[in-house]
Enzyme design. Structure first.
Site, mmCIF file in Angstrom:
data_model
loop_
_atom_site.group_PDB
_atom_site.id
_atom_site.type_symbol
_atom_site.label_atom_id
_atom_site.label_comp_id
_atom_site.label_asym_id
_atom_site.label_seq_id
_atom_site.Cartn_x
_atom_site.Cartn_y
_atom_site.Cartn_z
ATOM 1 N NE ARG A 138 -16.440 -3.857 4.410
ATOM 2 C CZ ARG A 138 -15.214 -3.542 4.003
ATOM 3 N NH1 ARG A 138 -14.625 -4.283 3.091
ATOM 4 N NH2 ARG A 138 -14.587 -2.506 4.495
ATOM 5 N NE ARG A 177 -11.048 1.840 5.407
ATOM 6 C CZ ARG A 177 -12.107 1.016 5.438
ATOM 7 N NH1 ARG A 177 -13.126 1.277 6.240
ATOM 8 N NH2 ARG A 177 -12.132 -0.058 4.699
ATOM 9 N NE ARG A 198 -4.148 -0.275 2.621
ATOM 10 C CZ ARG A 198 -5.136 -1.152 2.776
ATOM 11 N NH1 ARG A 198 -4.907 -2.439 2.668
ATOM 12 N NH2 ARG A 198 -6.331 -0.732 3.018
ATOM 13 N NE ARG A 242 -13.061 -3.738 7.823
ATOM 14 C CZ ARG A 242 -12.298 -3.678 6.734
ATOM 15 N NH1 ARG A 242 -12.320 -4.676 5.864
ATOM 16 N NH2 ARG A 242 -11.516 -2.656 6.517
HETATM 17 P P1 AP5 Z 1 -14.913 -5.652 -0.241
HETATM 18 O O1 AP5 Z 1 -14.717 -6.796 -1.176
HETATM 19 O O2 AP5 Z 1 -15.016 -5.946 1.208
HETATM 20 O O3 AP5 Z 1 -13.850 -4.494 -0.551
HETATM 21 P P2 AP5 Z 1 -12.280 -4.441 -0.259
HETATM 22 O O4 AP5 Z 1 -11.645 -3.861 -1.475
HETATM 23 O O5 AP5 Z 1 -11.770 -5.754 0.221
HETATM 24 O O6 AP5 Z 1 -12.329 -3.340 0.887
HETATM 25 P P3 AP5 Z 1 -11.619 -3.199 2.323
HETATM 26 O O7 AP5 Z 1 -12.369 -2.110 3.037
HETATM 27 O O8 AP5 Z 1 -11.486 -4.512 3.021
HETATM 28 O O9 AP5 Z 1 -10.282 -2.662 1.898
HETATM 29 P P4 AP5 Z 1 -9.369 -1.835 2.718
HETATM 30 O O10 AP5 Z 1 -8.246 -1.863 1.785
HETATM 31 O O11 AP5 Z 1 -9.774 -0.497 3.178
HETATM 32 O O12 AP5 Z 1 -9.330 -2.606 4.134
HETATM 33 P P5 AP5 Z 1 -8.256 -3.596 4.730
HETATM 34 O O13 AP5 Z 1 -8.967 -4.593 5.523
HETATM 35 O O14 AP5 Z 1 -7.295 -4.038 3.703
HETATM 36 O O15 AP5 Z 1 -16.251 -4.879 -0.736
HETATM 37 C C1 AP5 Z 1 -16.744 -3.766 -0.016
HETATM 38 C C2 AP5 Z 1 -18.276 -3.780 -0.044
HETATM 39 O O16 AP5 Z 1 -18.715 -3.549 -1.367
HETATM 40 C C3 AP5 Z 1 -18.897 -5.121 0.387
HETATM 41 O O17 AP5 Z 1 -20.075 -4.862 1.105
HETATM 42 C C4 AP5 Z 1 -19.219 -5.828 -0.950
HETATM 43 O O18 AP5 Z 1 -20.336 -6.704 -0.846
HETATM 44 C C5 AP5 Z 1 -19.509 -4.634 -1.840
HETATM 45 N N1 AP5 Z 1 -19.108 -4.848 -3.236
HETATM 46 C C6 AP5 Z 1 -17.977 -5.487 -3.677
HETATM 47 N N2 AP5 Z 1 -17.932 -5.457 -5.021
HETATM 48 C C7 AP5 Z 1 -19.048 -4.780 -5.427
HETATM 49 C C8 AP5 Z 1 -19.565 -4.421 -6.718
HETATM 50 N N3 AP5 Z 1 -18.910 -4.764 -7.856
HETATM 51 N N4 AP5 Z 1 -20.736 -3.731 -6.767
HETATM 52 C C9 AP5 Z 1 -21.386 -3.378 -5.609
HETATM 53 N N5 AP5 Z 1 -20.951 -3.702 -4.374
HETATM 54 C C10 AP5 Z 1 -19.781 -4.394 -4.293
HETATM 55 O O19 AP5 Z 1 -7.458 -2.592 5.699
HETATM 56 C C11 AP5 Z 1 -8.046 -2.071 6.879
HETATM 57 C C12 AP5 Z 1 -7.041 -1.186 7.584
HETATM 58 O O20 AP5 Z 1 -5.881 -1.970 7.962
HETATM 59 C C13 AP5 Z 1 -6.467 -0.032 6.756
HETATM 60 O O21 AP5 Z 1 -7.311 1.116 6.811
HETATM 61 C C14 AP5 Z 1 -5.114 0.195 7.433
HETATM 62 O O22 AP5 Z 1 -5.272 0.895 8.648
HETATM 63 C C15 AP5 Z 1 -4.674 -1.231 7.775
HETATM 64 N N6 AP5 Z 1 -3.883 -1.878 6.709
HETATM 65 C C16 AP5 Z 1 -4.214 -2.996 5.999
HETATM 66 N N7 AP5 Z 1 -3.260 -3.302 5.127
HETATM 67 C C17 AP5 Z 1 -2.284 -2.355 5.263
HETATM 68 C C18 AP5 Z 1 -1.054 -2.122 4.604
HETATM 69 N N8 AP5 Z 1 -0.614 -2.933 3.619
HETATM 70 N N9 AP5 Z 1 -0.330 -1.041 5.001
HETATM 71 C C19 AP5 Z 1 -0.736 -0.218 5.999
HETATM 72 N N10 AP5 Z 1 -1.909 -0.385 6.646
HETATM 73 C C20 AP5 Z 1 -2.676 -1.445 6.284
#
Ligand code: AP5
Length: 210
Positions: free
Chosen positions: A124, A163, A90, A152
């Site tokens: 979500r 975010r 990221r 969440r």
């Molecule tokens: P979903 O599939 O859940 O989306 P996603 O891209 O996986 O979204 P996330 O929120 O999980 O991503 P994120 O990157 O913010 O969070 P992460 O957990 O990595 O879909 C979302 C919704 O849309 C669902 O309800 C789904 O049903 C719907 N949907 C999906 N496709 C659709 C479509 N085509 N049409 C309509 N609806 C649809 O990170 C969380 C936190 O962890 C970050 O904020 C950060 O603090 C930390 N973190 C994680 N990784 C790192 C890293 N590498 N570096 C630093 N901090 C990090």
């Protein structure tokens, strides 16, 4: 086929939703840094407690923490033929560190405009038993699991905006970084889930020769 795949895109783009199709197609395990961090928070580890402060505020967790998690994860035996990274890297320092420890063969970028992201994230719902991802409008859960669904803690409108800001300033520049290396393939994520999934599968088949 021993390289890894990166699933790239803004929060709520659908990375977690589409990851299962890539896992089924390639046999590579999903490595989600978000899931790993939430597991550490739930377990009450020191690292989890530190990460939680950033996650609740919608900020990125420091690179040193994330890189340490990934280095450890890649020593596990199921990672030997590559993995599917979901939500990692990221930042450019994370991508540079990854390049030193693994071969990335394909970076699939799911593109969704900001105005669609907020509605996706606020609606979500997660199944804590299976990890399945639903949406109150776009992908409703079956009635038998509805009562156990959770939201969440970082899925609020204010946190989503933070975010998105972190995404645009720190993560989006990685698209050009991977494009310069000939690895980036972009998908229109602003279409129904199955259509995005078909495009993601096509991208994997094209770039990974499965
Ligand atoms: P979903 O599939 O859940 O989306 P996603 O891209 O996986 O979204 P996330 O929120 O999980 O991503 P994120 O990157 O913010 O969070 P992460 O957990 O990595 O879909 C979302 C919704 O849309 C669902 O309800 C789904 O049903 C719907 N949907 C999906 N496709 C659709 C479509 N085509 N049409 C309509 N609806 C649809 O990170 C969380 C936190 O962890 C970050 O904020 C950060 O603090 C930390 N973190 C994680 N990784 C790192 C890293 N590498 N570096 C630093 N901090 C990090």
């Amino acid at each position: 086929m021993s390289g890894s795949i990166v699933l790239f895109g803004p929060p709520g783009a659908g990375k977690g939703t589409q990851a299962g199709r890539i896992v089924d197609l390639t046999g590579k395990p999903q490595v989600s840094t978000g899931d790993m961090l939430r597991t550490a928070v739930k377990a009450g580890t020191k690292m989890g407690a530190e990460a939680k402060v950033y996650m609740d505020a919608g900020l990125l967790v420091p690179d040193s923490v994330i890189i340490g998690l990934i280095e450890e994860r890649l020593t596990q035996s199921d990672a030997v033929n590559g993995v599917l990274f979901d939500g990692f890297p990221r930042t450019i320092p994370q991508a540079e560190s990854l390049a030193n420890i693994a071969v990335v063969e394909s970076v699939i970028s799911i593109e969704v405009p900001d105005d669609a992201i907020v509605e996706r994230i606020v609606g979500r719902r997660m199944d804590p038993e299976t990890g399945d991802i639903y949406h109150i409008t776009f992908n409703p859960a079956p009635s038998e699991v509805e009562s156990r669904l959770i939201q969440r803690k970082d899925d609020t409108e204010d946190t989503v905006r933070a975010r998105l800001e972190a995404y645009h300033t720190q993560t989006a520049p990685l698209a050009a970084w991977y494009s310069e290396r000939g690895l980036l393939i972009s998908i229109d994520g602003n279409q129904p889930i199955n259509q995005v999934g078909d495009a993601v599968e096509d991208a994997v088949r094209t770039t990974m020769s499965v």
